[in-house]
Design a protein around this motif. Sequence first.
Motif, mmCIF file in Angstrom:
data_model
loop_
_atom_site.group_PDB
_atom_site.id
_atom_site.type_symbol
_atom_site.label_atom_id
_atom_site.label_comp_id
_atom_site.label_asym_id
_atom_site.label_seq_id
_atom_site.Cartn_x
_atom_site.Cartn_y
_atom_site.Cartn_z
ATOM 1 N N GLU A 185 1.497 6.059 -8.950
ATOM 2 C CA GLU A 185 0.264 6.403 -9.664
ATOM 3 C C GLU A 185 0.169 5.640 -10.978
ATOM 4 N N GLU A 207 1.853 11.185 -12.280
ATOM 5 C CA GLU A 207 2.797 11.999 -11.519
ATOM 6 C C GLU A 207 3.964 11.175 -11.014
ATOM 7 N N THR A 208 3.634 9.959 -10.531
ATOM 8 C CA THR A 208 4.655 9.137 -9.875
ATOM 9 C C THR A 208 4.568 7.698 -10.374
ATOM 10 N N ARG A 267 -8.448 4.980 -3.837
ATOM 11 C CA ARG A 267 -7.406 6.013 -3.748
ATOM 12 C C ARG A 267 -7.618 6.909 -2.541
ATOM 13 N N ALA A 270 -1.222 2.288 -10.076
ATOM 14 C CA ALA A 270 -2.617 2.322 -9.632
ATOM 15 C C ALA A 270 -3.561 2.676 -10.773
ATOM 16 N N ARG A 328 0.811 -1.217 0.000
ATOM 17 C CA ARG A 328 0.000 0.000 0.000
ATOM 18 C C ARG A 328 0.843 1.266 0.000
ATOM 19 N N ARG A 329 1.988 1.232 0.651
ATOM 20 C CA ARG A 329 2.847 2.413 0.689
ATOM 21 C C ARG A 329 3.508 2.596 -0.680
ATOM 22 N N ASP A 330 3.758 3.850 -1.040
ATOM 23 C CA ASP A 330 4.306 4.115 -2.370
ATOM 24 C C ASP A 330 5.589 3.331 -2.630
ATOM 25 N N GLU A 331 6.455 3.232 -1.632
ATOM 26 C CA GLU A 331 7.732 2.537 -1.872
ATOM 27 C C GLU A 331 7.503 1.046 -2.160
ATOM 28 N N GLY A 367 -4.862 3.278 0.894
ATOM 29 C CA GLY A 367 -4.131 2.608 -0.166
ATOM 30 C C GLY A 367 -4.334 3.290 -1.497
ATOM 31 N N PRO A 368 -3.456 2.954 -2.457
ATOM 32 C CA PRO A 368 -3.413 3.695 -3.714
ATOM 33 C C PRO A 368 -4.335 3.174 -4.812
ATOM 34 N N VAL A 423 4.708 -0.127 -3.681
ATOM 35 C CA VAL A 423 4.157 -0.171 -5.049
ATOM 36 C C VAL A 423 5.291 -0.010 -6.061
ATOM 37 N N GLY A 447 -4.744 15.103 -6.905
ATOM 38 C CA GLY A 447 -3.322 14.924 -7.199
ATOM 39 C C GLY A 447 -2.799 13.715 -6.444
ATOM 40 N N TRP A 448 -1.613 13.264 -6.823
ATOM 41 C CA TRP A 448 -1.074 12.065 -6.181
ATOM 42 C C TRP A 448 -0.552 12.396 -4.781
ATOM 43 N N ARG A 449 -0.904 11.597 -3.804
ATOM 44 C CA ARG A 449 -0.413 11.743 -2.432
ATOM 45 C C ARG A 449 0.308 10.461 -2.052
ATOM 46 N N ARG A 450 1.487 10.596 -1.496
ATOM 47 C CA ARG A 450 2.232 9.393 -1.093
ATOM 48 C C ARG A 450 1.482 8.651 0.007
ATOM 49 N N HIS A 451 1.436 7.344 -0.107
ATOM 50 C CA HIS A 451 0.789 6.517 0.907
ATOM 51 C C HIS A 451 1.809 6.155 1.965
ATOM 52 N N GLN A 452 1.449 6.387 3.210
ATOM 53 C CA GLN A 452 2.439 6.348 4.282
ATOM 54 C C GLN A 452 1.975 5.568 5.503
#
Lengths: 398, 398
Positions: free
Chosen positions: A369, A365-366, B299, A372, A324-327, B303-304, A329, B68-73
């Motif tokens: 994203e 953007e990333t 989203r 997803a 779930r965390r960006d890193e 989670g993303p 993904v 916009g994209w937000r980092r999931h943390q």
Amino acid sequence: MTNDLLLRNVRPMGTAALDLLIREGRIVVLEPGLQAPGIAEEDGRGLLALPGFVEAHTHLDKSLWGMGWRRHQAGPRLIDKIETERRLKKEWDIDPARQSARQLVQSLRMGTTAIRTHVDVDDAVRLAGMEGVLLTRDGYADVMDMEIVVFPQSGLMIRPGVAALMEEAMRMGGDIVGGLDPCGIDRDPKGHLDVVFGLAEAFGKPVDIHLHEPGQLGAFSLELIIERTRALGMQGQVTVSHAFCLGDPDPALVKPLLEAIAELDIAIATTAPASRPVPSAQILRQMGIRLCAGSDGIRDTWGPYGNADMLERAMLLGLRNNFRRDEDVELALDICTRGGAEVMALQDYGLQPGCWADLVLVDAETVAEAVAARPSRALVVKHGRVVVRDGAALIEAP
Amino acid sequence: MTNDLLLRNVRPMGTAALDLLIREGRIVVLEPGLQAPGIAEEDGRGLLALPGFVEAHTHLDKSLWGMGWRRHQAGPRLIDKIETERRLKKEWDIDPARQSARQLVQSLRMGTTAIRTHVDVDDAVRLAGMEGVLLTRDGYADVMDMEIVVFPQSGLMIRPGVAALMEEAMRMGGDIVGGLDPCGIDRDPKGHLDVVFGLAEAFGKPVDIHLHEPGQLGAFSLELIIERTRALGMQGQVTVSHAFCLGDPDPALVKPLLEAIAELDIAIATTAPASRPVPSAQILRQMGIRLCAGSDGIRDTWGPYGNADMLERAMLLGLRNNFRRDEDVELALDICTRGGAEVMALQDYGLQPGCWADLVLVDAETVAEAVAARPSRALVVKHGRVVVRDGAALIEAP
């Protein structure tokens, strides 16, 4: 065609925008505000640039892509699917040359620039799959890197003559010796693995074995594979595909296997199936075990799913591993890019200077994203050549 | 706007092409070659017609769609996600009215025509989520059926004042009383369920409880839910969402629960997660247990993933349940259409004469192909009105 290109205003892996100069198919320099008079230019519009995706486990020879919808009718067991497929390959005229080319172009359209495909060799189709996929490999050599695994889909010890056909297939141009469930399907693990590793030794080629066997049975087969890898000095030359037994909940079963796999640099290929236990992507990475991913069969007689989109495969990997965390993904996509490149031993893979210019532009953007949202591929470049634009392949399929 | 329409040349569920006459928002007749002078016509181009999709478990109030994209943390535990979300709702200004409208329009764009949404009621946001989603429900009432579950996301017994807020939320227009992990989160299963079922009794409304608790713990909570359903005569009025404990491999644990669930007509809502044990869709259907599906959060800070596509949810259901035969894939879509309609108790749902004209056109030969390929929505019709054309919503989002 020179395969020179100045790709302006792209964001590799989500960095700030820069330009990317490609000469003779390779990335030469990445910098903002590049000048390259006389070289063709593309406007990257600030899109995200990703390295070309690596489809590291699929079956190009038997997709039904483009053949109209066919009802799926195979029974629940692995052997039901094998038997059904043997019958339908004839009844439906699933031509390996045509079908592999169709799936290859669909893969390209989705941003894949390298494929490892398993090709059926059995006593029914014999070498027809090899002949067809070799035609496709040659015909599309300048837009797709391809490795061919000679794959005894129907079994090897239970089907007289298949070992000799596999040997012939390796002579024809097979890159890797395949294997399949030494116990579950072939009923003779020693016999099966002796042939597989014997061919690998004879041809000096790597091995890639489908191992669906779960739990203790899979662990036993995996131990036999590990023993042979060690005895033959085949470190770094063996891939185990699926390896469901590594998803077993019992750490006493899994941990020693993973330790041996790490020690012998055995690679794991996964499709991240939702309905089966799977090796943990997180743990494999932590242990330094090479992990790659693939679509497996795409719209074939085994099942209806698949679209050759490795961004979607990264999402399925993420969902399967509860990333779930960006890193995390980003790790899922890394498995579908760099992970595959490591397993296929692709030379000069990546977005650095000196690498082959295999890349994909998407509106995101990333990296997270991109996984997803799975946007359509704005541009796909293979060795510096634009092969897909605005989601449409510029290369023809049959 | 009369909501009269003659929809020509469509194939409901893959049948032969016919015309579909809609008057005052309802399907009147399905026949080839219909004439209806003076009524607006649409050319269905032989496309496949499916009933409007039912998103039966989601969280409209907290999607980040369009922000916009937000980092999931968030950390790995359920409580980490709850705490992270409480913090970010303030920091990021996740406005429930705006965000619920955005997700609703995205759902519509993907062919969903009815939504059951859980709305957070807690001691931080208090009733702000309710106020926002009620605005969206009213504003989009003619294009989307919506049920609101009053949902104690942060806990009920562990957060003083939440029970009173839930009561107020039911007065404001909540349709269903929500609950959440009576043991795992709320630490007081009797207390939690007494409040939830007490509110349901007081308002004469159904119940929908998030139950993530696995194995024996989930089975215990589920037994308590079953006991209250029986004691209060609430047959057909209770939904259990997720119900991971029903995916436990031990039939001795699962079977008696399923039998009680069938007897009391308790419904199950699933998101078909790949990383958790899930109730078997096949077994639930065989036992006559109502099963619906949803996207869960789309989203959001949890989670993303997610795009509100119930065709994709049907695919994920199919992958999770290892559905490969066409009839099984059709069952997956049935859960995302008729299954949801049964749980939401939608009146006159379907593609028969007399039903509300809620339908989706896609370019696919069969239902199974629609699930596997997930083509863009060529046309979405809500109560006879065209609300999406060529993948684009004709209804505006904020």
